[in-house]
Design a protein around this motif. Structure first.
Motif, short mmCIF file in Angstrom:
data_model
loop_
_atom_site.label_atom_id
_atom_site.label_comp_id
_atom_site.label_asym_id
_atom_site.label_seq_id
_atom_site.Cartn_x
_atom_site.Cartn_y
_atom_site.Cartn_z
N ALA A 89 7.88 -5.13 2.26
CA ALA A 89 8.72 -3.56 2.62
C ALA A 89 8.49 -3.97 4.03
CB ALA A 89 7.73 -2.82 2.57
N ILE A 90 8.30 -4.78 4.93
CA ILE A 90 8.10 -5.33 6.22
C ILE A 90 9.60 -6.09 6.34
CG2 ILE A 90 7.52 -5.85 8.67
CD1 ILE A 90 6.59 -3.22 8.13
N ALA A 91 9.53 -7.01 5.42
CA ALA A 91 10.65 -8.41 5.70
C ALA A 91 11.72 -7.52 4.96
CB ALA A 91 9.88 -9.38 4.69
N VAL A 92 12.16 -6.74 3.97
CA VAL A 92 13.34 -5.78 3.57
C VAL A 92 13.92 -5.41 4.63
CG1 VAL A 92 13.53 -4.37 2.36
CG2 VAL A 92 12.71 -6.13 1.21
N ILE A 93 13.07 -4.55 5.51
CA ILE A 93 13.27 -3.63 6.32
C ILE A 93 13.67 -4.20 7.66
CG2 ILE A 93 12.31 -2.41 8.62
CD1 ILE A 93 10.27 -1.06 6.02
N LEU A 94 13.39 -5.62 7.74
CA LEU A 94 13.78 -6.40 9.66
C LEU A 94 14.96 -7.15 9.35
CD1 LEU A 94 10.40 -8.29 10.36
CD2 LEU A 94 11.56 -6.66 11.62
N LEU A 95 15.10 -7.57 7.16
CA LEU A 95 16.35 -7.65 7.03
C LEU A 95 17.58 -6.77 7.46
CD1 LEU A 95 17.54 -10.56 6.16
CD2 LEU A 95 17.31 -10.17 3.11
N ALA A 96 17.37 -6.02 6.70
CA ALA A 96 18.41 -4.66 6.62
C ALA A 96 18.51 -4.59 7.79
CB ALA A 96 17.82 -3.79 5.60
N VAL A 97 17.91 -4.23 9.07
CA VAL A 97 17.68 -4.26 9.89
C VAL A 97 18.73 -5.09 10.81
CG1 VAL A 97 16.92 -3.29 12.76
CG2 VAL A 97 16.39 -2.55 10.95
N GLY A 98 18.91 -6.34 10.44
CA GLY A 98 19.51 -7.88 10.81
C GLY A 98 20.96 -7.60 10.18
N SER A 99 21.23 -7.09 9.13
CA SER A 99 22.12 -7.23 8.34
C SER A 99 22.83 -5.81 8.88
CB SER A 99 21.60 -7.37 7.12
OG SER A 99 21.30 -8.49 6.79
N THR A 100 22.24 -4.89 9.26
CA THR A 100 23.05 -3.52 10.40
C THR A 100 23.31 -4.46 11.27
OG1 THR A 100 21.93 -2.60 8.76
CG2 THR A 100 23.36 -1.76 10.23
N ALA A 101 22.92 -4.64 12.19
CA ALA A 101 22.84 -5.51 13.51
C ALA A 101 24.24 -6.23 13.72
CB ALA A 101 21.75 -5.34 13.83
N ILE A 102 24.05 -7.04 12.70
CA ILE A 102 25.11 -8.52 12.77
C ILE A 102 26.72 -7.78 11.84
CG2 ILE A 102 26.37 -10.04 11.48
CD1 ILE A 102 23.28 -11.46 11.40
#
Length: 413
Positions: A89-102
């Protein structure tokens, strides 16, 4: 009779300080001490727990011990699953945040930093943010409509209706900022030379005008003396004088065309073009037609004056002008089916038909207009633009063919 004995006086009690009333025993706090036996028992249980547990375990049956081990393994697996699920869940959240930022950083960048030209963008009164965002993306002023809507919502941007000058090199924040400004800006509309009305349509679109607005502007009547001898059924082909015109950003296209007609009228008056054309047997419309052909055929001023005389020499003996630019104009307008001087069956094809074509084939700059009014006297009837960058003139067809063979490849024949 005996006398009664006097009673001894009781001494008075000494004065004492008032005492605090005593709390009833029932209401006094009772402090209960833990018996020493219980304390000792707890100590033994605490320190001997492992021994006691092991003794209890020793008394369990094999089946019970197996059940306990199974339960412990299940509990351990459950803890692993919970921990893994948490990490995922933490990894998915971090990936989503990173993708959104990009995505966000990409979306707010300019569409094209190299294109610094400004074009008009119209915001209609009452237009929604969705409509504006979609229009901006379609016009290629922003990369992403959703990012624009998010930015506007976060920053509380208030978009003003009206005309706004935007550039593909503007970032999303710069576009949003410009849309909040209600001032009507002035812009420069550049009309290039040698352009047909079809080509000018594309120029006008770059400034934000629609096909419908262009159609209205080009078809409406204009009150200008320069149009006096234009045939009633003729278009404004050739009349949109090439120059730069300053207008307000929310002006209609009619304003640009009126300025172009006024400039053509001014140029004609300053150079006495009407009288000079008349001296050669032309109306202004006919002189404009011949100037438009010269505009498309050669570039330099001296060549234009010489080519003007070549055309006059040909017209004088009834010889077709033979200008390639005329049949190419007819083909591009769909007036003939073949891009060939021998097969294009349009009256605009001066390789086949004599005299002037029905009208101008483009707009023309002053040097082309003046070339018709002031040609360079010569006795040439032929010319060819060679691969060497020069225009070669000939008196006879034999000389012309030799010049073509010497200076011109297949591409310019």
């Amino acid at each position: 009779m005996d006398k009664p004995k006097p009673r001894p006086l009781k001494p008075e009690p000494p004065a004492s300080k008032p005492s605090t009333p005593k709390t009833p025993i029932s209401k006094q706090r009772t402090i209960r001490r833990r018996p020493s036996v219980e304390i000792a028992k707890s100590y033994v249980e605490l320190n001997l727990k492992n021994v006691i547990d092991s003794e209890k375990t020793a008394k369990l049956s094999k089946k019970q011990k197996k059940q306990i081990r199974t339960a412990e393994k299940k509990a351990e697996r459950l803890r692993h699953r919970v921990r893994n699920a948490f990490l995922i869940a933490i990894a998915v959240i971090l990936l989503a945040v990173g993708s959104t930022a990009i995505w966000w950083q990409t979306s707010i960048q300019p569409v094209n930093t190299d294109d610094t030209s400004e074009r008009q963008f119209e915001v209609a009164a009452g237009a929604s943010t969705d409509q504006i965002a979609t229009g901006l993306q379609k016009a290629k002023f922003i990369r992403n409509a959703l990012a624009f809507k998010i930015y506007v919502r976060l920053h509380g941007t208030v978009i003003q209706a009206g005309s706004h000058m935007l550039s593909p090199s503007d970032s999303l924040s710069e576009v949003a900022e410009k849309l909040t400004q209600a001032v009507t800006a002035e812009i420069d509309v550049q009309i290039p030379p040698g352009q047909t009305l079809g080509q000018l349509r594309d120029v006008f679109k770059k400034y934000g005008y629609t096909d419908a607005q262009i159609d209205v502007a080009l078809s409406r009547p204009y009150d200008n003396d320069i149009l006096n001898d234009k045939p009633a059924d003729a278009s404004l082909e050739g009349y949109i004088f090439p120059d730069t015109y300053r207008i307000y950003a929310d002006d209609k296209l009619d304003v640009v065309i009126e300025k172009a007609l006024n400039q053509l009228s001014k140029v004609a008056a300053e150079n006495d073009l009407r009288a000079k054309y008349a001296a050669r047997g032309f109306t202004f419309y006919e002189g404009l037609t011949l100037a438009s052909i010269i505009e498309k055929e050669v570039v330099s001023d001296s060549d234009r004056r010489n080519v003007a005389q070549v055309f006059l020499n040909r017209l004088a003996i009834g010889m077709p002008l033979g200008a390639d630019a005329t049949f190419k104009y007819a083909y591009k307008r769909g007036l003939c089916d073949y891009d060939s001087p021998s097969l294009c069956a349009s009256i605009y094809n001066t390789r086949i038909y004599g005299g002037l074509p029905p009208g101008p084939i483009s707009n023309a700059v002053l040097s082309a207009l003046n070339a018709v009014a002031n040609p360079e006297p010569n006795d040439y009837f032929f010319y060819v633009s060679g691969d060497d960058g020069r225009t070669h003139f000939s008196r006879t067809e034999e000389q012309h063919n030799a010049a073509v063979a010497e200076y011109c490849t297949e591409a310019c024949r």
